[in-house]
Scaffold this active site. Sequence first.
Site, mmCIF file in Angstrom:
data_model
loop_
_atom_site.group_PDB
_atom_site.id
_atom_site.type_symbol
_atom_site.label_atom_id
_atom_site.label_comp_id
_atom_site.label_asym_id
_atom_site.label_seq_id
_atom_site.Cartn_x
_atom_site.Cartn_y
_atom_site.Cartn_z
ATOM 1 N N ASP A 257 1.141 -5.405 -0.349
ATOM 2 C CA ASP A 257 1.002 -6.830 -0.652
ATOM 3 C C ASP A 257 -0.279 -7.052 -1.437
ATOM 4 O O ASP A 257 -1.377 -6.783 -0.948
ATOM 5 C CB ASP A 257 0.959 -7.605 0.673
ATOM 6 C CG ASP A 257 0.870 -9.109 0.482
ATOM 7 O OD1 ASP A 257 0.918 -9.585 -0.671
ATOM 8 O OD2 ASP A 257 0.744 -9.818 1.497
ATOM 9 N N LYS B 49 -2.487 -4.157 2.558
ATOM 10 C CA LYS B 49 -2.996 -4.914 1.427
ATOM 11 C C LYS B 49 -3.432 -3.986 0.299
ATOM 12 O O LYS B 49 -3.962 -2.893 0.532
ATOM 13 C CB LYS B 49 -4.181 -5.777 1.854
ATOM 14 C CG LYS B 49 -3.843 -6.804 2.920
ATOM 15 C CD LYS B 49 -2.816 -7.804 2.426
ATOM 16 C CE LYS B 49 -2.546 -8.870 3.463
ATOM 17 N NZ LYS B 49 -1.541 -9.862 2.999
ATOM 18 N N GLU C 24 4.746 -6.789 -2.864
ATOM 19 C CA GLU C 24 4.737 -8.227 -2.590
ATOM 20 C C GLU C 24 3.702 -8.971 -3.433
ATOM 21 O O GLU C 24 2.563 -8.518 -3.573
ATOM 22 C CB GLU C 24 4.454 -8.445 -1.102
ATOM 23 C CG GLU C 24 4.459 -9.890 -0.653
ATOM 24 C CD GLU C 24 4.324 -9.999 0.854
ATOM 25 O OE1 GLU C 24 3.881 -11.067 1.322
ATOM 26 O OE2 GLU C 24 4.654 -9.030 1.572
#
Length: 318
Positions: A195, A166, A221
Site C-alpha cells: 500500500d 506500507k 494499493e
Amino acid sequence: MKITKMWTEIYRWKRNKPIRNGMYTYSDAGLNVVKIATDEGITGIGLGGGMTDDGKVFQAIGAQFEQVVVGQDPLNNEKIWDDLWQPKLIGRRGLTTRVISAIDNALWDVKGKAANMPVYKLLGGYSDSVPVYIAGGYYEEGKGLEDLAQEMEESVSMGAKAVKMKIGGAPINEDVERVRVVREAIGPDIDLMVDANAAYRYYDAIKIAKRMEPYDVFWFEEPVNPDDYQGHKLVSQATSIPISTGENEYTRYGFRDLIETRSVAILQPDPLIMGGITEIKKVAALAEAHDLPISPHGNQDIGVHVVAGVSNGLTVDY
C-alpha cells in the site's frame, strides 16, 4: 419506530509510537461515533471516517444533521440518506459525507437490532465466513528489516493467510528490499499486499511495480493520487500486479467514474467515509455488474458484514 435523538461522541488517544505510511505520520488514533436513539428503546451505533483534529467539525456537522434525522423512521435509511446528501447545500465529498456515513452505519445497526439479525444477513447473507488480511508494516522510528519481518511473521502466526505492508515512504530501492524481506519471512503461500497511500507519480509507481513483480504481490494499493484515474490506468497497463484503490473515493458516483476507467482490479470503498453501508451496497452491485471484487477499507467491524453480505466480497481489512 421514530428517531428521538442523535448525538456524536469523539475519542482520541496517543499512540505508544507514531506510525508512518507513504504520505503521513500518525501520532494519535481515534474514533468518531454517531449514536441514534429511538422511541422503542433501540440505540444504533455508527462509526465515521477518522480525522486528525479534535472532532469539533464532525460534531458541528452532526448537530446540523440531527435536525434532519430526528422524527424520521430509522428503517427508512434510503430516504434519510437522500435527505442528508444534498450537494448544493452539503457538499459532494469530504467531512460532510463522512458524517453521513456514520449516521447511515448507525441506522443499519438499528435495523439489525430491530430484526434481531446481523447486518450481513440483511445485506444478503452470501457467506457465513470470510477471509481476512492483517494490515500493518508501517514505518516507525528505529524499525529495521528484522523488526518488519518479525511483525509479519507474528501476523501469520495469528492465523492470517494474507498481510499488508506500507511502501512509498522510503527510496524505491529500500522499499523493494523491504518487500523482498517480507516475502521471505512469510513464505510463498501467504498473500502479500503493498500500500503506497498515493505516494507516487505514475512513472515511479510503474518503476517500483516492475521491481516488485518477482515477489508475487497480491495487490498494489493506491499507487497514485486518488483523482489521477489516468495514472491508475497507466500503472495497471504496465504491471502484472493487480491495482486496488477506493479508500478515498466518495459515493456511488465516484466509483462509477473509477470503474469506467477499467484501470482498477479491486475496489476498496470505505464505509466510514464514502457514504455508509447504504452506499457501499450500491457500489458492490455496480462492481458486480463489471465482474470486480470489493474489499472494504478500514474498520473490520463493518467490513466483515459487507464482505459476508455480498457475492463479490473479497477479503476483510483487519
